[in-house]
Design an enzyme around this catalytic site. Sequence first.
Site, PDB file in Angstrom:
ATOM      1  N   LYS A   1      -6.245   4.081   8.539  1.00 31.79           N
ATOM      2  CA  LYS A   1      -5.416   4.838   8.144  1.00 31.79           C
ATOM      3  C   LYS A   1      -5.819   6.120   8.204  1.00 31.79           C
ATOM      4  O   LYS A   1      -5.132   7.027   8.477  1.00 31.79           O
ATOM      5  CB  LYS A   1      -5.050   4.298   6.765  1.00 31.79           C
ATOM      6  CG  LYS A   1      -4.279   2.945   6.812  1.00 31.79           C
ATOM      7  CD  LYS A   1      -4.029   2.651   5.314  1.00 31.79           C
ATOM      8  CE  LYS A   1      -3.361   1.224   5.289  1.00 31.79           C
ATOM      9  NZ  LYS A   1      -3.232   0.872   3.788  1.00 31.79           N
TER      10      LYS A   1
ATOM     11  N   SER B   1       0.813  -1.332   0.014  1.00 38.07           N
ATOM     12  CA  SER B   1      -0.101   0.117   0.112  1.00 38.07           C
ATOM     13  C   SER B   1       0.810   1.256  -0.014  1.00 38.07           C
ATOM     14  O   SER B   1       0.331   2.706  -0.027  1.00 38.07           O
ATOM     15  CB  SER B   1      -1.080  -0.013   1.335  1.00 38.07           C
ATOM     16  OG  SER B   1      -0.147   0.065   2.514  1.00 38.07           O
TER      17      SER B   1
END
Length: 807
Positions: free
Chosen positions: A725, A682
């Site tokens: 996140k 990611s």
Amino acid sequence: MSQEFELSNVSTMPVIALRGITVFPNVMIHFEVARAISVKALEDAMSAGQPVFLVAQKDISVEEPSGRDLYTVGTISNIRQILRMPGDNMRVMVEGHSRGRLIQLTASAPYLKAQVQEIPEEEAPDRPTPRQEALMRATYDLFQEYSELAPKVSPDLIVHLLASQEPGYIADYIAQNIAMRSADKQKILEELHPVRRLEKLYKLLQREVDILSLDAEIQSKAREQMADQQRDYFLREQMKAIQNELGEGEGGDEIAEYREKIAKAKLPDQVREKLNKELGRLAKQPFGSSESSVLHSYLDVCLELPWGKTTKEKVSVAAVKKALDRDHYGLDKVKERILEFVAVKQLAPELKGQVLCLVGPPGVGKTSIAMSMAKAMNRKLARISLGGVSDEAEIRGHRKTYVGAMPGRIINAVSQAGSCNPLILLDEIDKLGHDHRGDPASALLEVLDGEQNATFRDHFLEVPFDLSDVLFITTANTLDTIPRPLLDRMEVIELPSYTDEEKLQIAKHHLLPKELKRHGLTHAQVKVSDGAVREIVAAYTRESGVRVLERKLAAICRKAAMKIVDGEKTVKITEKDLHEYLGAPRYFPERQALEERVGVVNGLAWTSVGGELLEVEVNVVPGSGKVELTGNLGDVMKESAHAALSFIRSQAERLGIAQNFYKEKDIHVHFPEGAVPKDGPSAGIAITTAIVSALTGVPVRRGLAMTGEVTLRGRVLPIGGLKEKTMAAFRNGIRTVIIPADNEKDLEEIDQTVRGALQFHLVEQADQVLAIALPALNAGEKENTPKAEPETMLPPERGSAASRLRQ
């Protein structure tokens, strides 16, 4: 035969009447004398040195015998020793001399005196005839048989007999030393012919042997016919008496107590049969045996289980909602899912097999939610910590034949709860171990399977136990380490990280009152402003949950308690006072990405304890085209860096980068905090942006963070963990976040406060990322820059969908 005194044919001498005793010539015997007339006769005879005449009474009950009460034949004896006993008794040792016949009594006081005629012994031939020899041998054999049957017969008697060849002496000696009726002994004494005397003795001895043989046979048959139950009862009574003497008795029949407990317990037929069988084995065990202690332990454990006992469950949505709202702030979606579970339970009480798995970072309230459910539903709570458990026997138990065997944690939890329908909390199920002792996760498959746990078998119990009424709730920080077959049996409920506003409310309504009470303080004594709590959250903690926040509030309460003790009545704490109470701030979220920096990009990472801001630093120096990757990176993250570099080389001309940069420049990609392992794809677009910024010298836009996987063609692929996140970006002061367009469906899962504070850019290509993150590059290459997506917020009409777990 020598004689110690001269005796005429008729003499007058003291007479002692014997009761139950017969004395034979040439045999030494001792007996006790108690009657006064007998004692006086012995004393006078001993003083005068004369013999006494010992004759048996016909009736032993007569105390003062006369002539008609005595037999006519007795034994003239010499007194060898007189020993006075306590009281008026006397013990005398005499030696028979010869047979005598009582002529008449001459005196009855002070003791008996009589005229006695001595009967001479017939002399035996020097050499016995064959008939006599045969009779003596038969007598020897018969006496030996007698000695084997009769108790307390000395072996020396046989040796003494074998040394004699006189039939009369043999008859007298045997008659004196065997147990025989007095009348029979008197017959032997009255027989004067030696051979006929031995014949009579042989017949009487044969009769005694037959009697002893019959007695032994009767006793043997009686022992064989004794019932086992009576014998066991007798032995148990003896054992209990011995235990009581040793101080080890329990004062009751434990076998009967066990049998009563088994009868009263609500046991299934199979279990009752098994326990009765084990109880029967225990009854046969000797005291103190190792098998006895094993059976004791087994029966105790089985009977302590709550067979058939349940608590009356309160399946009420309103009650559970009230309990959850009282103990927890926020977590609306989690509460909603739990209330749905309770509602279904309320409509379908017989529904089995529902297992909830609460997943989230540490400190967000997973365990406390389970405790609140147990309290609201009136279920007993049993908590099992599975962290680090690597032995399958911890779940299933040990075989009871092993030393130190015990049931598994599941059965122990049910026993401690005291009911068959508790709420069992399996904490930290994601931290189960696995080694040579077995796989506990595999053992949990049966426990958490509604089709199997109705007949769960613990190795120690060896009988099925019904776990279908147990409500299992598990907690975990991550799903990655839970085996898929085990995860398939559970319904996952995710608990997100708390926002700053939620932490403020939790601190005000839950944590601060709790800490004040723990430290003996009141709200009137200590007042903490909302600004102080916000400052603690922002500058002194960085976490997904509230555990560190709770510890900081505890530290404030301790210092406030010191001031109260020193005399202050009220302590007020604002954000300006925190330096005094907690020291210097530890975190400075406002410093993150406030300046435009070249080659530094804020990435977003997911961890088991929540989201984290992850910086990517790139440095470009003249060299030979080497690429250095540092920061404790995993293989997937290294591959992402190489993929990003290939994409940049393919777009170098359009981005204004020298075509041969990969030959003349060394590129170093670094992720700070090198002690922390990092992996996952990611960070692909963050690495791409940082390398382009370093190669072009264009600074990255301030207040920006990004997450997404990049391909060689520049496509941006979706990622997982978006809630955590974005929460990390919000905590660190980030205001703009770039995410993959395919993650648009996950935006509705984000907390409303976070969604309102952040601007989201949905991108599909890396070119769009560069256009947003490097505005100066975009201005310089306007004609080559693709059109950027507008800043996009979640449309309210979007439906929910599960995010793809792509890390």
